[in-house]
Scaffold this motif. Structure first.
Motif, PDB file in Angstrom:
ATOM      1  N   MET A 147       0.828  -1.206   0.000  1.00 19.24           N
ATOM      2  CA  MET A 147       0.000   0.000   0.000  1.00 19.24           C
ATOM      3  C   MET A 147       0.868   1.265   0.000  1.00 19.24           C
ATOM      4  SD  MET A 147      -2.912   0.737   2.799  1.00 19.24           S
ATOM      5  CE  MET A 147      -4.007   2.133   2.729  1.00 19.24           C
ATOM      6  N   MET A 148       1.987   1.215   0.751  1.00 19.39           N
ATOM      7  CA  MET A 148       2.871   2.369   0.860  1.00 19.39           C
ATOM      8  C   MET A 148       3.973   2.377  -0.197  1.00 19.39           C
ATOM      9  SD  MET A 148       3.265   2.557   4.999  1.00 19.39           S
ATOM     10  CE  MET A 148       4.316   3.997   4.969  1.00 19.39           C
ATOM     11  N   ARG A 149       4.081   1.294  -0.963  1.00 22.67           N
ATOM     12  CA  ARG A 149       5.121   1.137  -1.992  1.00 22.67           C
ATOM     13  C   ARG A 149       6.521   1.195  -1.372  1.00 22.67           C
ATOM     14  NH1 ARG A 149       0.722   0.594  -4.298  1.00 22.67           N
ATOM     15  NH2 ARG A 149       0.220   1.270  -6.408  1.00 22.67           N
ATOM     16  N   VAL A 150       6.689   0.482  -0.243  1.00 22.82           N
ATOM     17  CA  VAL A 150       7.981   0.385   0.427  1.00 22.82           C
ATOM     18  C   VAL A 150       8.259  -1.087   0.732  1.00 22.82           C
ATOM     19  CG1 VAL A 150       7.832   2.691   1.467  1.00 22.82           C
ATOM     20  CG2 VAL A 150       6.991   0.710   2.737  1.00 22.82           C
ATOM     21  N   SER A 151       9.436  -1.383   1.262  1.00 19.82           N
ATOM     22  CA  SER A 151       9.759  -2.765   1.615  1.00 19.82           C
ATOM     23  C   SER A 151       9.116  -3.139   2.947  1.00 19.82           C
ATOM     24  CB  SER A 151      11.274  -2.948   1.721  1.00 19.82           C
ATOM     25  OG  SER A 151      11.755  -2.282   2.870  1.00 19.82           O
ATOM     26  N   LYS A 152       9.018  -4.448   3.197  1.00 23.07           N
ATOM     27  CA  LYS A 152       8.498  -4.921   4.472  1.00 23.07           C
ATOM     28  C   LYS A 152       9.404  -4.458   5.606  1.00 23.07           C
ATOM     29  CE  LYS A 152       8.052  -9.288   3.354  1.00 23.07           C
ATOM     30  NZ  LYS A 152       7.697 -10.721   3.431  1.00 23.07           N
ATOM     31  N   MET A 153      10.709  -4.414   5.372  1.00 26.91           N
ATOM     32  CA  MET A 153      11.643  -3.962   6.400  1.00 26.91           C
ATOM     33  C   MET A 153      11.346  -2.516   6.807  1.00 26.91           C
ATOM     34  SD  MET A 153      13.914  -4.716   8.508  1.00 26.91           S
ATOM     35  CE  MET A 153      14.227  -6.366   7.950  1.00 26.91           C
ATOM     36  N   THR A 154      10.984  -1.674   5.872  1.00 29.52           N
ATOM     37  CA  THR A 154      10.621  -0.295   6.193  1.00 29.52           C
ATOM     38  C   THR A 154       9.406  -0.267   7.108  1.00 29.52           C
ATOM     39  OG1 THR A 154      11.559   0.552   4.137  1.00 29.52           O
ATOM     40  CG2 THR A 154       9.907   1.929   5.219  1.00 29.52           C
ATOM     41  N   VAL A 155       8.426  -1.109   6.835  1.00 27.88           N
ATOM     42  CA  VAL A 155       7.233  -1.178   7.682  1.00 27.88           C
ATOM     43  C   VAL A 155       7.620  -1.642   9.087  1.00 27.88           C
ATOM     44  CG1 VAL A 155       4.951  -2.230   8.005  1.00 27.88           C
ATOM     45  CG2 VAL A 155       5.720  -1.595   5.707  1.00 27.88           C
ATOM     46  N   TYR A 156       8.468  -2.663   9.179  1.00 23.48           N
ATOM     47  CA  TYR A 156       8.925  -3.124  10.487  1.00 23.48           C
ATOM     48  C   TYR A 156       9.632  -2.005  11.245  1.00 23.48           C
ATOM     49  CZ  TYR A 156       7.801  -8.026   9.574  1.00 23.48           C
ATOM     50  OH  TYR A 156       7.140  -9.196   9.323  1.00 23.48           O
ATOM     51  N   ARG A 157      10.449  -1.208  10.544  1.00 24.25           N
ATOM     52  CA  ARG A 157      11.144  -0.092  11.191  1.00 24.25           C
ATOM     53  C   ARG A 157      10.147   0.933  11.726  1.00 24.25           C
ATOM     54  NH1 ARG A 157      14.601   0.243   6.466  1.00 24.25           N
ATOM     55  NH2 ARG A 157      16.278  -1.216   6.770  1.00 24.25           N
ATOM     56  N   LEU A 158       9.106   1.225  10.946  1.00 25.78           N
ATOM     57  CA  LEU A 158       8.082   2.175  11.382  1.00 25.78           C
ATOM     58  C   LEU A 158       7.338   1.655  12.612  1.00 25.78           C
ATOM     59  CD1 LEU A 158       6.631   3.240   7.916  1.00 25.78           C
ATOM     60  CD2 LEU A 158       8.017   4.641   9.458  1.00 25.78           C
TER      61      LEU A 158
END
Length: 69
Positions: A24-35
């Motif tokens: 949905m955000m057009r980012v990696s899963k790792m970026t979501v985990y960081r957030l």
């Protein structure tokens, strides 16, 4: 026990997986985990995985938006 109209009912919350948030955000899963781990994106832990309220993702994107023009 009566609930107030403004109270959030968890049964009505739509949760997304980390992979769905990343898409949905057009980012990696790792970026979501960081957030999530950084406290910028709220999430509920379910077993060993996270579920993120869809409204939280929408609010994060809305607050991160800026007008470059």
């Amino acid at each position: 026990m009566a609930s107030e109209p403004s109270e959030l009912h968890l049964a009505q919350v739509q949760f997304l997986t980390v992979a769905e948030v990343a898409a949905m955000m057009r980012v990696s899963k790792m970026t979501v985990y960081r957030l999530v781990h950084g406290g910028e994106l709220p999430a509920a832990r379910v077993g060993r995985s996270f579920r993120v309220p869809k409204t939280a993702v929408e609010e994060y994107l809305r607050s991160a938006y800026f007008d470059a023009g």
